[in-house]
Design an enzyme around this catalytic site. Structure first.
Site, PDB file in Angstrom:
ATOM      1  CD  GLU A   1      34.057  26.866   7.942  1.00 31.42           C
ATOM      2  OE1 GLU A   1      33.650  25.988   8.722  1.00 31.42           O
ATOM      3  OE2 GLU A   1      33.895  28.075   8.155  1.00 31.42           O
TER       4      GLU A   1
ATOM      5  CG  HIS B   1      35.186  29.265  14.013  1.00 37.53           C
ATOM      6  ND1 HIS B   1      35.822  30.427  13.645  1.00 37.53           N
ATOM      7  CD2 HIS B   1      33.970  29.313  13.425  1.00 37.53           C
ATOM      8  CE1 HIS B   1      35.011  31.149  12.885  1.00 37.53           C
ATOM      9  NE2 HIS B   1      33.879  30.493  12.728  1.00 37.53           N
TER      10      HIS B   1
ATOM     11  CG  HIS C   1      30.374  26.028   5.835  1.00 42.79           C
ATOM     12  ND1 HIS C   1      30.666  27.328   5.519  1.00 42.79           N
ATOM     13  CD2 HIS C   1      30.555  25.906   7.169  1.00 42.79           C
ATOM     14  CE1 HIS C   1      31.018  27.956   6.617  1.00 42.79           C
ATOM     15  NE2 HIS C   1      30.965  27.131   7.632  1.00 42.79           N
TER      16      HIS C   1
ATOM     17  CD  GLU D   1      31.679  23.578  10.955  1.00 35.36           C
ATOM     18  OE1 GLU D   1      30.546  23.076  11.122  1.00 35.36           O
ATOM     19  OE2 GLU D   1      31.847  24.731  10.523  1.00 35.36           O
TER      20      GLU D   1
HETATM   21 MG   LIG Z   1      32.706  26.506  10.598  1.00 37.36          MG
END
Ligand SMILES: [Mg+2]
Length: 397
Positions: free
Chosen positions: A240, A190, A290, A214
């Site tokens: 994303e 994140h 995503h 990710e």
């Molecule tokens: Mg993510």
């Protein structure tokens, strides 16, 4: 040829709906009575996207909906400023709606217009846990019962720039536990970690074979992510927070990523997702769109997934923790605004091909209008939390 006989479809109306839990839907209507749905959700920046739509409405009422490429180019290049999350999310929603219209007009699913199918079903993953995950093992078991064979979870809670290595103990246990169920597990860092911590966690997770990690670092760090990518065997996923092909370029040229994760509602819609798929294929990079957002975005992702050779797995927001709404009277989730929710049924880890014309999704317009009116009147737009550490300094969410 069919198109010529059908005549032009002129855009007569573009409407924007803010709906719980945190989504922005776009409805486009044409002079020949066609209606297309798009999604321009930008989580946490709803009002900014709504503002961007004012300009798109001004420019494209009266335009020919058939000319998706020209509308895309004009929306993107016709003003001096371009790109970024706000403008691209608004354009994405419009682009998705135009593809829906084109498919409905020609009576075929969008994936037929993108070159036809290369697969018979689409692998999906669901989320487990929240931002402070406990009982992840139980949640993963529920996912398995729902038909999923892969899940994604957040790697950590808030972490300091350099923190105690013990903050990772729980993460490793959780990943081991879920892997013991025979499920594949993607770990979303994140962008919460800085490189001194991210490289440690990536190494600790490596023996447990995550499906991918990710956003190991923030998307401002392509070179540092490339370094990290060289130090572990785990596939690195990111995308994303990238908009258009141009934003992906440094990640591809520096060999930083193994999986591209463009978000169809931010990257430039179906048009640009399809182009990014092709670009990444050239670099031997896989595609995993995503999609922690709404059903229109999911249907749009699936249209590209069905036709992209390098597609691997699709994110699905069904029962994701973010779907807990600010509106206590709403329990809006992936299927709430759909008249044909069965198209997203998960079986053996996959969703079947979408067969209907356009996006293949039928929206409940009355419900959307009603939910949007109540939501806008009674509740603020969704915001992500702002996290601070023990010393009061800002931490990444
Ligand atoms: Mg993510």
């Amino acid at each position: 040829m069919m198109n010529e006989h059908l005549g032009p479809s002129i855009i007569v109306e573009i409407e924007v709906f803010r709906v719980p839990p945190r989504w922005v839907f776009v409805r486009v209507e044409t002079s020949d009575g066609l209606v297309g749905w798009g999604e321009g959700t930008l989580e946490g920046h709803t009002e900014a996207v709504e503002g961007a739509y004012k300009d798109l409405v001004e420019r494209f009422i009266g335009a020919q909906a058939d000319n998706i490429q020209d509308i895309w180019q004009t929306a993107y290049r016709g003003r001096f400023y371009r790109g970024g999350p706000v403008l691209m999310s608004a354009l994405s929603g419009l682009d998705i709606a135009l593809w829906d219209i084109k498919g409905k007009k020609l009576g075929v699913p969008v994936w037929q217009l993108l070159g036809g199918k290369v697969r018979d079903r689409v692998r999906v993953y669901g989320w487990v846990g929240g931002d402070n995950p406990t009982e992840v093992f139980e949640a993963a078991k529920v996912r398995a019962q729902q038909g999923f064979t892969a899940v994604k979870m957040n790697g950590t809670d808030a972490v300091a720039w350099i923190d105690s290595p013990s903050v990772f103990n729980e993460t490793v246990t959780r990943v081991k536990d879920v892997r013991s169920l025979g499920m594949d597990v993607g770990i979303d860092f994140h962008g919460r970690l800085h490189k001194g911590m991210a490289k440690q966690l990536a190494k600790l997770l490596e023996p447990h074979q995550p499906l991918f990690i990710e956003e190991p670092l923030l998307p401002t760090q392509p070179e540092e992510i490339a370094d990290l990518s060289r130090s572990v065997s785990t596939p690195i996923a990111l995308g994303e927070r990238l908009y258009t092909r141009s934003d992906f370029r440094p990640y591809l040229e520096s060999r930083a990523i193994d999986i591209a994760q463009p978000d169809v509602s931010h990257c430039g819609g179906i048009s640009e997702l399809h182009r990014i798929a092709s670009l990444t294929e050239m670099y031997d990079v896989a595609l995993a769109p995503h999609c922690p957002i709404g059903p229109i975005a999911l249907a749009a992702c699936m249209q590209v997934a069905i036709t992209a050779p390098n597609f691997v797995i699709q994110e699905m927001s069904w029962k994701i923790h973010y779907n807990v709404s600010l509106d206590p009277t709403s329990d809006a989730d992936l299927h709430t605004y759909m008249l044909n929710p069965e198209i997203f049924d998960v079986k053996d880890g996959h969703v079947a091909l979408l067969k209907g014309p356009g996006l293949g999704i039928e929206m409940d317009e009355l419900k959307i209008r009603d939910a949007s009116a109540r939501y806008v009147e009674n509740h603020p737009a969704w915001r992500n939390p702002v996290w601070r550490g023990k010393d009061g300094s800002l931490r990444e969410w």
